[in-house]
Design a protein around this motif. Structure first.
Motif, PDB file in Angstrom:
ATOM      1  N   LEU A 138       0.829  -1.206   0.000  1.00 46.94           N
ATOM      2  CA  LEU A 138       0.000   0.000   0.000  1.00 46.94           C
ATOM      3  C   LEU A 138       0.866   1.260   0.000  1.00 46.94           C
ATOM      4  O   LEU A 138       0.602   2.215  -0.740  1.00 46.94           O
ATOM      5  CB  LEU A 138      -0.926  -0.010   1.216  1.00 46.94           C
ATOM      6  N   HIS A 139       1.915   1.256   0.812  1.00 50.10           N
ATOM      7  CA  HIS A 139       2.818   2.402   0.846  1.00 50.10           C
ATOM      8  C   HIS A 139       3.596   2.532  -0.468  1.00 50.10           C
ATOM      9  O   HIS A 139       3.905   3.648  -0.908  1.00 50.10           O
ATOM     10  CB  HIS A 139       3.784   2.283   2.030  1.00 50.10           C
ATOM     11  N   GLN A 140       3.896   1.400  -1.078  1.00 48.99           N
ATOM     12  CA  GLN A 140       4.573   1.436  -2.375  1.00 48.99           C
ATOM     13  C   GLN A 140       3.682   2.098  -3.421  1.00 48.99           C
ATOM     14  O   GLN A 140       4.155   2.868  -4.270  1.00 48.99           O
ATOM     15  CB  GLN A 140       4.949   0.022  -2.823  1.00 48.99           C
ATOM     16  N   LEU A 141       2.385   1.800  -3.360  1.00 44.87           N
ATOM     17  CA  LEU A 141       1.440   2.418  -4.290  1.00 44.87           C
ATOM     18  C   LEU A 141       1.455   3.940  -4.132  1.00 44.87           C
ATOM     19  O   LEU A 141       1.462   4.676  -5.126  1.00 44.87           O
ATOM     20  CB  LEU A 141       0.030   1.873  -4.044  1.00 44.87           C
ATOM     21  N   CYS A 182      -2.806  -5.547  -5.722  1.00 46.77           N
ATOM     22  CA  CYS A 182      -1.726  -6.083  -6.569  1.00 46.77           C
ATOM     23  C   CYS A 182      -1.775  -5.478  -7.967  1.00 46.77           C
ATOM     24  O   CYS A 182      -0.741  -5.107  -8.535  1.00 46.77           O
ATOM     25  CB  CYS A 182      -1.829  -7.605  -6.654  1.00 46.77           C
ATOM     26  N   ASN A 183      -2.966  -5.371  -8.518  1.00 51.41           N
ATOM     27  CA  ASN A 183      -3.105  -4.817  -9.864  1.00 51.41           C
ATOM     28  C   ASN A 183      -2.743  -3.335  -9.905  1.00 51.41           C
ATOM     29  O   ASN A 183      -2.081  -2.869 -10.837  1.00 51.41           O
ATOM     30  CB  ASN A 183      -4.532  -5.015 -10.373  1.00 51.41           C
ATOM     31  N   LEU A 184      -3.178  -2.591  -8.904  1.00 55.11           N
ATOM     32  CA  LEU A 184      -2.865  -1.163  -8.860  1.00 55.11           C
ATOM     33  C   LEU A 184      -1.360  -0.929  -8.744  1.00 55.11           C
ATOM     34  O   LEU A 184      -0.800  -0.058  -9.421  1.00 55.11           O
ATOM     35  CB  LEU A 184      -3.595  -0.503  -7.689  1.00 55.11           C
ATOM     36  N   VAL A 185      -0.703  -1.706  -7.886  1.00 52.58           N
ATOM     37  CA  VAL A 185       0.747  -1.569  -7.721  1.00 52.58           C
ATOM     38  C   VAL A 185       1.462  -1.952  -9.015  1.00 52.58           C
ATOM     39  O   VAL A 185       2.407  -1.278  -9.442  1.00 52.58           O
ATOM     40  CB  VAL A 185       1.247  -2.437  -6.541  1.00 52.58           C
TER      41      VAL A 185
END
Length: 334
Positions: A138-141, A182-185
């Motif tokens: 989430l933070h990576q996104l 997963c898809n968003l990242v």
């Protein structure tokens, strides 16, 4: 009585077609000296057209070996092909191409089934704020979509800047589970320029015509506010989760077989599915702009129309949705 007669006719017609089809297969076998699997492999180019026909033939067979061939473990494919060749009395030395072609088809068929299981597992896995891996993703996104902008707190209104509904994104992942994240990242990482552009577009105001009468009744500041009072787009993250649902439905229904069989020479993987998601995000954004909806309340209408368009494209067995991949003509002739 009328409904009963209709049912009787339908049952009779079904058995009639089955008998006729089996008789035709018998005649073709005698005339050509080839079984149905041979005819399919030799008369169709690699890709969805061939693999779909092989899959249909195997599932429709009365033989248990052929029926279960589409569900074997990937490691058992070679042994399964040997058994099929023996069952069909096909000489491997004089027909080497058949085993190679069958292997390519079964890798795709079995791979698609395993992909649906993997995607379903991710969808069923709920986002867990106590799971460090989930939190890191989430933070990576955030870092990918808001480079150089620090996140002030885990629970923050800042999440709305990338299209979440509230101050805690985990509540938005309920429908698609970890698959949505997963898809968003993946999209933000692999197609970063495109993701940033779409995010930027989704936040831009949408101009609308304001008549002279309206202008005369308002101040210049109020007129400017009226002129740009609607967003051009949508909540980026929420739409990403929604497009994940769209891609998931295409996969589960089998509609995505056309595309994946054309772009994956061997087993379709999660990587192929996520690249398809990236394509759908980009295409939906363009479609949304073309449709020019009045506001976000028209989202379901636009989404449904977009879904139908993709389904129609996938009816073409030569279709490969993603421009990153070559169509079936570019596959190795296995």
């Amino acid at each position: 009585m009328k409904h009963f007669m209709r049912m009787v006719v339908q049952v009779w017609f079904y058995f009639y077609c089955v008998c006729v089809w089996r008789f035709l297969k018998f005649i073709l076998r005698k005339l050509t000296g080839r079984c149905e699997l041979q005819r399919i492999c030799y008369n169709n180019k690699p890709g969805a057209g061939r693999s779909l026909k092989i899959e249909t033939s195997l599932k429709a067979s009365k033989n248990k070996l052929l029926q279960t061939a589409v569900t074997v473990h990937p490691d058992a494919i070679e042994k399964t092909i040997e058994d099929i060749m023996a069952l069909k009395n096909v000489n491997v030395d004089t027909n080497p191409q058949l085993s190679v072609s069958l292997q390519a088809c079964l890798l795709q068929i079995v791979g698609y089934r395993n992909l649906t299981l993997e995607v379903e597992r991710l969808r069923r896995e709920a986002y867990d704020a106590d799971n460090n891996q989930h939190e890191e993703m989430l933070h990576q996104l955030w870092k990918l979509l808001k480079p150089g902008v620090p996140l002030e707190a885990r629970i923050s209104k800042q999440w709305c800047e990338i299209g979440f509904q509230g101050d805690d994104p985990k509540t938005d992942f309920r429908g698609m589970g970890l698959l949505g994240l997963c898809n968003l990242v993946y999209f933000a990482e692999k197609e970063n320029a495109s993701a940033l552009q779409i995010l930027s577009d989704s936040l831009q105001p949408k101009s609308r015509d304001v008549g002279k009468d309206d202008f005369s009744k308002t101040s210049k500041l109020e007129w400017e506010m009226k002129k740009f009072d609607k967003s051009i787009g949508y909540s980026f993250a929420i739409v990403g989760i929604n497009i994940t649902d769209l891609a998931y439905n295409l996969l589960i229904s089998g509609a995505l077989k056309t595309h994946l069989y054309n772009v994956a020479p061997e087993s379709p993987t999660l990587h192929h599915f996520q690249q398809t998601f990236c394509f759908l995000m980009q295409e939906f954004h363009k479609f949304w702009i073309e449709e020019d909806p009045l506001d976000i309340m028209e989202f379901n209408r636009v989404r449904t129309k977009f879904y139908k368009r993709i389904l129609k494209q996938l009816q073409n067995t030569d279709m490969a949705l993603c421009p990153h991949f070559a169509a079936s003509e570019g596959l190795v002739n296995l």
